[in-house]
Design a protein around this motif. Sequence first.
Motif, PDB file in Angstrom:
ATOM      1  N   ASP A  67      20.856   8.754 -20.028  1.00 44.10           N
ATOM      2  CA  ASP A  67      21.121   8.421 -18.634  1.00 44.10           C
ATOM      3  C   ASP A  67      21.563   9.662 -17.865  1.00 44.10           C
ATOM      4  O   ASP A  67      22.268  10.524 -18.392  1.00 44.10           O
ATOM      5  CB  ASP A  67      22.212   7.357 -18.529  1.00 44.10           C
ATOM      6  N   GLU A  68      21.118   9.746 -16.617  1.00 36.59           N
ATOM      7  CA  GLU A  68      21.540  10.850 -15.761  1.00 36.59           C
ATOM      8  C   GLU A  68      21.610  10.363 -14.324  1.00 36.59           C
ATOM      9  O   GLU A  68      21.015   9.344 -13.969  1.00 36.59           O
ATOM     10  CB  GLU A  68      20.580  12.037 -15.869  1.00 36.59           C
ATOM     11  N   HIS A  69      22.333  11.103 -13.496  1.00 37.31           N
ATOM     12  CA  HIS A  69      22.488  10.729 -12.094  1.00 37.31           C
ATOM     13  C   HIS A  69      22.212  11.917 -11.185  1.00 37.31           C
ATOM     14  O   HIS A  69      22.754  12.028 -10.092  1.00 37.31           O
ATOM     15  CB  HIS A  69      23.907  10.202 -11.833  1.00 37.31           C
TER      16      HIS A  69
END
Length: 396
Positions: A67-69
């Motif tokens: 996951d990344e933002h």
Amino acid sequence: MARIAYFDCLSGISGDMTLGALVDLGADIAAIEAAVRSMGLPELSMTAEIVKKCGFRAVHVKVGHPDEHAHRHLHHIHEMIDRATEVDETAKTLAKKIFQEVAVAEAKVHNSTLEKVHFHEVGAVDSIADIVGTAVAFGMLGIETVAASPVPTGTGFITIAHGRVSVPAPATADILRGVLIAPSDIEAELTTPTGAAILKATSQSFGPMPGMTIHSIGYGAGTRDLTGQANVLRVLLGDANQTSVIANVDADRAVVLETNIDDSTAQQIADCAERLMAAGALDAFQTPCTMKKGRAGILLTVIAAPSRVGMLEQIIFEHTSSIGIRRHSVDRHKLVRHAETIETKFGPIRGKVVTLPSGQLRLTIEDDDARALASINKTTTDDIRREATKAWMNRV
């Protein structure tokens, strides 16, 4: 013969559908994964599995990553592409071209600049993998030319990073400017910004399948299950007929409007033709004809982009005595051209420079400019054209 791929977008197009179809055609998913991971994404994984959509077999490519933002800018994407050790220069150039289509659209939609615009969905790792993977797969398959069917976008509403929007999403709609759109009443986002950008960056024409010898067919699956049709992209790969692909020639589709008139004055028809051109007709011309009962008449013909047809028909009905208009779609081939302003001793003059299939350039001077300069300088239009051509050739 040129290796050509025809994108049959019955259910639209997205990045994963494109990559799935190319893998089904024979692109190596393991090599694509290695190429994308070399962009500085070592934990990324890519798998291809065979699925069924409405009973039809297709390949679905799934991208796995932590996951990344992150919200990346265009220069971040370029840096990732440039450092990819397993992506060749041709694929890097194509991947940047695809991202450029998205960036230009996003900048326009959000009233920003290419430097400041940041990617949301298309900047995510899975979209980056789809775009770079597609560019790498093009090289693996030896694709030289791309043509595509009219593109359905779907209808309804979706929620993106900026809230609820209509389908097609604003960026998708902007990317698809100039592309032939197919009608669709399916309430879903059939064509994504990534899919639209891939088509815009690679396709030379939109319309029926060109003349080609088909060697293989790939099916790429989307994530949706649609009612009544398979959510797949079909890509047909083969060799183009020698007459179907000509260097430096663009292709598109237009609509021809025709009506026979025998009870309007010459002045009325001339006025109508002027109004048609002012309203965006590509061309409008008159041909003398003999109508029923031996009456002399005029065949008024208008060539138009599909999006202008309704407006132009209204002008014809309002400004002539026509009570019926025939319409039919046509495929067009056009020489690649660009506008230039040429400085001469008589003053600046505009012209069009076209590129012939051989690669040779040809200049056509704008007649209105030639006449205006001839009047100001008290000379002939031939003198103006000769001087402009001489000045232009000295620059080429």
